[in-house]
Motif scaffolding. Structure first.
Motif, short mmCIF file in Angstrom:
data_model
loop_
_atom_site.label_atom_id
_atom_site.label_comp_id
_atom_site.label_asym_id
_atom_site.label_seq_id
_atom_site.Cartn_x
_atom_site.Cartn_y
_atom_site.Cartn_z
N LEU A 24 0.85 -1.19 0.00
CA LEU A 24 0.00 0.00 0.00
C LEU A 24 0.89 1.24 0.00
N VAL A 25 0.70 2.11 -0.99
CA VAL A 25 1.43 3.37 -1.08
C VAL A 25 0.49 4.50 -0.71
N VAL A 26 0.83 5.25 0.33
CA VAL A 26 -0.01 6.35 0.81
C VAL A 26 0.75 7.66 0.64
N ASP A 45 6.68 -3.27 -11.44
CA ASP A 45 7.72 -3.88 -12.28
C ASP A 45 8.51 -4.93 -11.51
N GLU A 46 8.59 -4.77 -10.20
CA GLU A 46 9.31 -5.74 -9.37
C GLU A 46 8.44 -6.95 -8.99
N GLY A 47 7.21 -6.96 -9.46
CA GLY A 47 6.36 -8.12 -9.23
C GLY A 47 5.37 -7.97 -8.10
N HIS A 48 5.32 -6.81 -7.46
CA HIS A 48 4.42 -6.61 -6.33
C HIS A 48 3.04 -6.13 -6.80
N THR A 49 2.03 -6.42 -6.00
CA THR A 49 0.70 -5.87 -6.21
C THR A 49 0.61 -4.57 -5.42
N PRO A 103 -2.44 -5.34 3.72
CA PRO A 103 -1.22 -5.37 2.90
C PRO A 103 -0.03 -5.94 3.65
N ASP A 104 0.96 -6.41 2.89
CA ASP A 104 2.18 -6.95 3.48
C ASP A 104 3.14 -5.84 3.88
N LEU A 105 2.98 -4.67 3.29
CA LEU A 105 3.88 -3.55 3.54
C LEU A 105 3.15 -2.25 3.21
N LYS A 127 8.67 -13.26 -16.04
CA LYS A 127 8.06 -12.68 -14.84
C LYS A 127 8.19 -13.64 -13.68
N ARG A 128 8.61 -13.10 -12.54
CA ARG A 128 8.71 -13.90 -11.33
C ARG A 128 7.34 -14.04 -10.73
N GLY A 129 6.93 -15.29 -10.52
CA GLY A 129 5.62 -15.53 -9.92
C GLY A 129 4.49 -15.06 -10.79
N GLY A 130 4.73 -14.95 -12.12
CA GLY A 130 3.67 -14.60 -13.05
C GLY A 130 3.66 -13.15 -13.45
N VAL A 131 4.37 -12.28 -12.72
CA VAL A 131 4.42 -10.86 -13.08
C VAL A 131 5.82 -10.35 -12.88
#
Length: 231
Positions: A5-7, A23-27, A46-48, A226-230
């Motif tokens: 999550l970017v705030v 681009d690094e594969g994160h949602t 979120p994880d972060l 893509k790592r893990g699909g993305v």
């Protein structure tokens, strides 16, 4: 890969961070104020969280305190500010932040902070003891075998992905030959670096945006790496 999550109340910063982290594969989920951040935090867990300090309604430190007091600080939080000081960083860590990044944020510092935050165990809820590991760079310091049937020798694993030694047809126009070489070159490095655009950019000496345009121009299939699909 993680859900991040970017705030931040600045549209440009939200967009840039979203592009890099995607681009690094994160949602990536975005919020422009504390109200939206609360909603996304409750809905997605979120994880972060990347959390800007200076926002018009509720500032980032206040939101961090709120989450900690409510026992909702189950994820690492990286604080961001364009007017940060060591005192600000210490205050942020006191209330549970895992790192502090000063704007403008460089690509290397962002990715290193994200990687380190995701590797750490979940933070404790509530205020924490301030860390004395604040560093000048803006971060907080604190041959597999192949099975074979019995009685038969093991066979070496077949090479996977583009190989470093390849053959090229030189009996063609220079532009076509050059494009074929460059496409194979980038496909090799993408496979070698597990699809990380950041590491390929560093390896090849290209700016990230230039690299992305180059790959599109050459018709490189990014989805294969893509790592893990993305990516």
């Amino acid at each position: 890969m993680a859900t991040i999550l970017v705030v931040d109340d600045e549209l440009g910063i939200r967009g840039l961070l979203s592009e890099i982290l995607s681009d690094e594969g994160h949602t990536v989920e975005l919020a422009e104020n504390a109200a939206e951040a609360r909603s996304v935090r409750e809905r997605l867990r979120p994880d972060l969280v990347l959390l800007d300090i200076w926002m018009p309604d509720v500032d980032g430190i206040s939101l961090l305190k709120e989450w900690g007091a409510a026992g909702m600080l189950s994820m690492p939080v990286i604080m961001m500010s364009g007017h940060g000081t060591i005192d600000t960083a210490v205050e942020a860590t006191k209330y549970g932040a895992s790192a502090f990044l000063e704007k403008p944020i460089t690509l290397q510092k962002l990715l290193r902070a994200v990687e380190q935050a995701l590797a750490k165990p979940a933070p404790r809820n509530g205020p924490a003891t301030p860390s004395n590991g604040y560093r000048a760079d803006g971060l907080l310091g604190n041959d597999t075998g192949t099975l074979a049937p019995i009685g038969q020798p093991s066979l070496p694993a077949a090479p996977v992905g583009p190989q470093s030694a390849q053959m090229f047809d030189l009996d063609r126009p220079l532009r076509e030959a050059r494009d074929a070489f460059e496409k194979s070159y980038f496909e090799f490095h993408l496979a070698k670096e597990n699809g990380s655009m950041t590491r390929v950019a560093e390896k090849t000496g290209l700016e990230r945006t230039h690299l992305y345009r180059k790959l599109k121009q050459l018709g490189v299939d990014l989805s294969r790496n893509k790592r893990g699909g993305v990516i």
